[in-house]
Motif scaffolding. Structure first.
Motif, PDB file in Angstrom:
ATOM      1  N   GLN B   5       0.696  -1.065  -0.150  1.00 47.84           N
ATOM      2  CA  GLN B   5      -0.146  -0.290  -0.566  1.00 47.84           C
ATOM      3  C   GLN B   5       1.077   1.289  -0.291  1.00 47.84           C
ATOM      4  OE1 GLN B   5      -2.401   0.380   3.445  1.00 47.84           O
ATOM      5  NE2 GLN B   5      -3.129   2.579   2.463  1.00 47.84           N
ATOM      6  N   PHE B   6       2.157   1.198   0.645  1.00 44.91           N
ATOM      7  CA  PHE B   6       3.448   2.444   0.597  1.00 44.91           C
ATOM      8  C   PHE B   6       3.872   2.075   0.087  1.00 44.91           C
ATOM      9  CE2 PHE B   6       0.576   2.722   5.025  1.00 44.91           C
ATOM     10  CZ  PHE B   6      -0.092   3.790   4.386  1.00 44.91           C
ATOM     11  N   LEU B  18       0.219  10.886   0.339  1.00 45.02           N
ATOM     12  CA  LEU B  18       1.387  11.615   1.117  1.00 45.02           C
ATOM     13  C   LEU B  18       0.763  11.377   2.638  1.00 45.02           C
ATOM     14  CD1 LEU B  18       4.113  12.957   1.169  1.00 45.02           C
ATOM     15  CD2 LEU B  18       2.866  15.116   0.702  1.00 45.02           C
ATOM     16  N   LYS B  19       0.410  11.732   3.150  1.00 48.06           N
ATOM     17  CA  LYS B  19      -0.897  12.084   4.073  1.00 48.06           C
ATOM     18  C   LYS B  19      -0.948  10.806   4.647  1.00 48.06           C
ATOM     19  CE  LYS B  19      -2.437  16.860   4.787  1.00 48.06           C
ATOM     20  NZ  LYS B  19      -3.645  17.528   4.522  1.00 48.06           N
ATOM     21  N   ALA B  20      -0.879   9.696   4.324  1.00 46.57           N
ATOM     22  CA  ALA B  20      -1.776   8.406   4.490  1.00 46.57           C
ATOM     23  C   ALA B  20       0.171   7.879   4.951  1.00 46.57           C
ATOM     24  CB  ALA B  20      -2.260   7.625   3.314  1.00 46.57           C
ATOM     25  N   ASP B  24       2.128   6.348   8.104  1.00 48.81           N
ATOM     26  CA  ASP B  24       2.657   5.063   8.587  1.00 48.81           C
ATOM     27  C   ASP B  24       4.166   6.121   9.752  1.00 48.81           C
ATOM     28  OD1 ASP B  24       3.892   2.314   9.241  1.00 48.81           O
ATOM     29  OD2 ASP B  24       4.546   2.691   7.171  1.00 48.81           O
ATOM     30  N   LYS B  25       4.382   5.921  10.937  1.00 46.89           N
ATOM     31  CA  LYS B  25       4.950   6.320  11.511  1.00 46.89           C
ATOM     32  C   LYS B  25       6.369   5.220  12.446  1.00 46.89           C
ATOM     33  CE  LYS B  25       3.478  10.340  13.781  1.00 46.89           C
ATOM     34  NZ  LYS B  25       3.512  10.597  12.608  1.00 46.89           N
ATOM     35  N   LYS B  28       6.871   2.134   9.829  1.00 47.86           N
ATOM     36  CA  LYS B  28       7.008   0.686   9.807  1.00 47.86           C
ATOM     37  C   LYS B  28       6.358  -0.244   9.331  1.00 47.86           C
ATOM     38  CE  LYS B  28       5.904  -1.773  14.529  1.00 47.86           C
ATOM     39  NZ  LYS B  28       4.692  -2.230  13.975  1.00 47.86           N
ATOM     40  N   GLN B  29       4.851   0.106   8.576  1.00 49.98           N
ATOM     41  CA  GLN B  29       3.941  -0.453   7.787  1.00 49.98           C
ATOM     42  C   GLN B  29       5.272  -0.714   6.583  1.00 49.98           C
ATOM     43  OE1 GLN B  29       0.161   0.234   7.003  1.00 49.98           O
ATOM     44  NE2 GLN B  29       0.071  -0.873   5.010  1.00 49.98           N
ATOM     45  N   TYR B  30       5.641   0.310   6.183  1.00 47.11           N
ATOM     46  CA  TYR B  30       5.990   0.331   4.979  1.00 47.11           C
ATOM     47  C   TYR B  30       7.771  -0.883   4.577  1.00 47.11           C
ATOM     48  CZ  TYR B  30       9.174   3.029   1.042  1.00 47.11           C
ATOM     49  OH  TYR B  30       9.875   3.423   0.256  1.00 47.11           O
TER      50      TYR B  30
END
Ligand code: SF4
Ligand code: SF4
Lengths: 229, 466
Positions: B5-6, B18-20, B24-25, B28-30
């Motif tokens: 997704q990212f 961009l905001k999404a 993703d602090k 992490k998910q990225y």
């Protein structure tokens, strides 16, 4: 034997030189045709004068022993490097024995070095190769990038010199060593355009490019075309 | 799993995306998604074939494996001569392998290459000065970054950064309105102390168009004010564009060439619209690289020059001091040991070393300026260049890298470091935070402002003079 020798110093000699010069010329032409101002982001054409100055300066400075900050930073390697290269460039071109063969095949020859000097240069080349090989083994930062191919190239350069020097001693087996010398020498000529030895020509191309790059794009206009190498 | 997704091969194009991604602090998910990201080998190889031509191929081919570049690389030195930090090794085992394998590399390879491209090279270009063949690893790593970016293997912060340029034409979320407001606010805020102070927006045919770094309006608006006051003091006819004011390029660090073009086109459009005699950029190194040195090529300009003369702040400042447009109060000159950080991007890569020295000659009492050992074109990277400062996952490596500059500064004995570059300034701030060596660091603007002579007609009028 005699006819084999005649073949090596006749047709094989001519072919080796042909492959060497044509091959390297093709590599040079292809290098420059392959330059692309958009990809390298260097506007060569509109700034050719500036680029030439910087390019030639960059070639020239690096041909001088200890001429650049890079050479001065590595005195041991620099000495080995120039020992190797002085002989490797001068002896093949200006050895009297080579000139005789040149004269026979093409009807002209180059000036010749005094035999003693040529001997000395050849010995220094072999010593240079030896220390450069030793350095490859001794220093971890060189060992990690060294491959078998690098030793192959060193051998390719060293063999004609070693065999040539042995033949020059006129010991027993002169003919054998002479033939080994000619074969390895011609092998080097033939392989040069297709191996890393292509740097014989491409050094000038690559150095010209970075010199032009620093002169045209990276500040030559404010610093002067000649980068302080 | 192919695309996350990212973490995917698509650039960030909309504010929403961009905001999404920002949400993703820490990415992490990225980064979890990156573990699964497929490599599109065909596309990778196709790109290489189209863009890797004789210069780069020759570099890779004729590299003599001599190791002369090893000692030139500050990352090699600062990592205790780790052979895996030898520039030739770093490039051969990444870009060299991609080419050798015709693009057939896997996910693990790409993640390792990402670490090499962003944490083992700051694209400082210093090694190019020490290689007999003139092989420039900085250039090749930048190229490698482009390949990695196009395959989605880019640090989270830089994916965001280049997304910012695409969405806001700025490296941070500062819109044109925010920017113009900041200008008005700063002019007003300082108007009392500096009567007549203006920040003229979109003035046509001015002598100077000023461009800057988005973090100035975003986090350090006083920097914008200082620039304005110094132009005011020098009596310059200047302006800032409402659009195309942002000069930096995190996209360049990311290897997002499309976004690089978007960013620089905005600046050049402003120049063409407002027709200034020249453009002056702020005290930033990579911004200068992006808009003056590389920018013309991204914009497709065959002469390799920006549309108007485009100079760095230090060039303007040297000129203003030389011509007496700004005068320094001799009593206020620096009388303590002070040293200077040369930014790779405009010193090694644009030859501006003499301008900073000239400025120093006006503002430092003779005898107090100490050069770092190895300086000018031969300086070392601050330790945070090429995006290194901003990448969370490589923070540890970056902190090690800072030791080079720490030791150089300590050796000068100076407690004050002049750092006319945002990246260098940050790196030096961080090295003080990390290693506490008791130094202060500064841009030139506040320094000059604190020692400039203010002519009477620019001072606030005393009421009783009426
Ligand atoms: S100095 Fe140049 S030729 Fe030598 S190993 Fe490094 S990149 Fe290769
Ligand atoms: S460009 Fe700088 S950081 Fe990168 S390999 Fe060369 S010297 Fe090291």
């Amino acid at each position: 034997m005699a006819s084999f020798y005649a073949f090596l110093t006749g047709p094989a000699f001519v072919i080796s030189l042909l492959v060497f010069f044509v091959g390297l010329s093709v590599r040079l032409v292809r290098y420059f045709l392959g330059l692309d101002w958009r990809l390298e982001r260097v506007a060569y054409r509109p700034n050719m004068e500036q680029g030439m100055k910087g390019g030639l300066w960059s070639i020239y400075k690096w041909l001088l022993p200890f001429g650049t900050a890079g050479w001065r930073a590595q005195p041991f390697f620099t000495i080995c490097f120039f020992m190797l290269h002085f002989g490797a460039v001068l002896v093949p071109l200006f050895l009297i024995g080579h000139n005789v063969v040149l004269e026979e095949n093409f009807g002209f020859s180059l000036p010749s070095l005094p035999q003693g000097l040529a001997d000395l240069l050849a010995v220094l080349t072999v010593i240079g190769v030896f220390f450069i090989a030793a350095r490859r083994i001794a220093l971890p930062e060189v060992r990690i990038i060294t491959t078998g191919y690098d030793y192959f190239i060193l051998a390719l350069v060293a063999l004609p010199f070693i065999t040539g020097l042995i033949a020059r001693m006129h010991w027993a087996g002169y003919d054998f060593w002479m033939i080994c010398h000619i074969i390895t020498g011609e092998l080097m000529l033939i392989l040069a355009p297709f191996t890393k030895l292509s740097h014989i020509a491409l050094y000038f191309a690559s150095r010209w490019q970075i010199g032009a790059d620093f002169a045209i794009k990276r500040g030559g206009h404010s610093r002067g075309a000649c980068f302080p190498w | 799993m192919p695309e996350g997704q990212f973490c995917n091969k698509k650039p960030v194009e909309t504010e929403e995306e961009l905001k999404a991604l920002l949400g993703d602090k820490g990415g992490k998910q990225y980064y979890e998604e990156m573990l699964q990201l497929d490599v599109d080998s065909d596309k990778l190889w196709e790109t290489v074939q189209k863009t890797c031509k004789s210069r780069t191929r020759t570099w890779l081919e004729i590299c003599a494996h001599c190791g002369m570049c090893a000692d030139s690389c500050f990352l090699y030195r600062v990592n205790e001569a780790d052979p895996e930090q030898v520039p030739a090794f770093k490039i051969q085992s990444t870009l060299g392998e991609i080419i050798k394998r015709k693009g057939k590399v896997d996910n693990a390879f790409m993640r390792r290459a990402m670490e090499f491209a962003w944490a083992r090279c700051t694209c400082c270009n210093r090694c190019s000065q020490f290689c007999p063949h003139g092989i420039d690893m900085g250039v090749m790593f930048s190229y490698l970054r482009g390949l990695l970016y196009s395959q989605g293997f880019v640090p989270w912060e830089l994916k965001i950064g280049s997304g910012m340029h695409r969405v806001y034409q700025a490296q941070m979320d500062v819109t044109s309105e925010d920017w113009v407001e900041t200008c008005e606010w700063m002019a007003e805020e300082n108007g009392e102390e500096w009567p007549g102070l203006e920040i003229p927006v979109d003035k046509e045919d001015a002598d100077i168009m000023y461009t800057l770094n988005a973090r100035e309006p975003k986090h350090y608006p006083e920097d914008v004010a200082e620039a304005a006051i110094l132009f005011h003091l020098a009596g310059e006819n200047w302006t800032v564009p409402s659009k195309g004011w942002e000069q930096t390029s995190l996209a360049m660090f990311a290897g997002d060439w499309g976004a690089c073009k978007i960013a620089v086109d905005a600046v050049y459009d402003a120049a063409e619209r407002l027709r200034p005699k020249r453009i002056i950029g702020t005290e930033c190194g990579h911004a200068h690289r992006a808009s003056v040195i590389e920018g013309p090529y991204w914009a497709g300009r065959p002469d390799g020059r920006p549309p108007a003369e485009y100079i760095h702040y230090v060039q303007w400042l040297a000129e203003a001091l030389r011509e007496g447009k700004i005068k320094i109060d001799p009593a206020k000159r620096i009388k303590e040991k002070v040293t200077l950080q040369d930014a790779c991007n405009y010193v090694r890569n644009h030859g501006l070393a003499k301008y900073t020295r000239e400025i120093i000659s006006y503002i430092v009492e003779p005898g107090y300026f100490v050069e770092m050992a190895t300086n000018r074109e031969y300086n070392y990277c601050c330790g945070g260049g090429g995006g290194f400062n901003g990448i969370g996952m490589f923070r540890k490596q970056r902190n090690v890298a800072l030791r080079t500059k720490r030791d150089q500064i300590l050796a000068t004995g100076a407690k004050l470091v002049i750092a006319p570059c945002h990246n260098c300034w940050d790196a030096i701030r961080d090295l003080e935070e990390e290693y506490e060596i008791g130094i202060r660091w500064t841009f030139l603007k506040p320094l000059i402002l604190s020692m400039a002579i203010v002519p009477d007609h620019l001072k606030p009028q005393e009421e009783d003079e009426e």
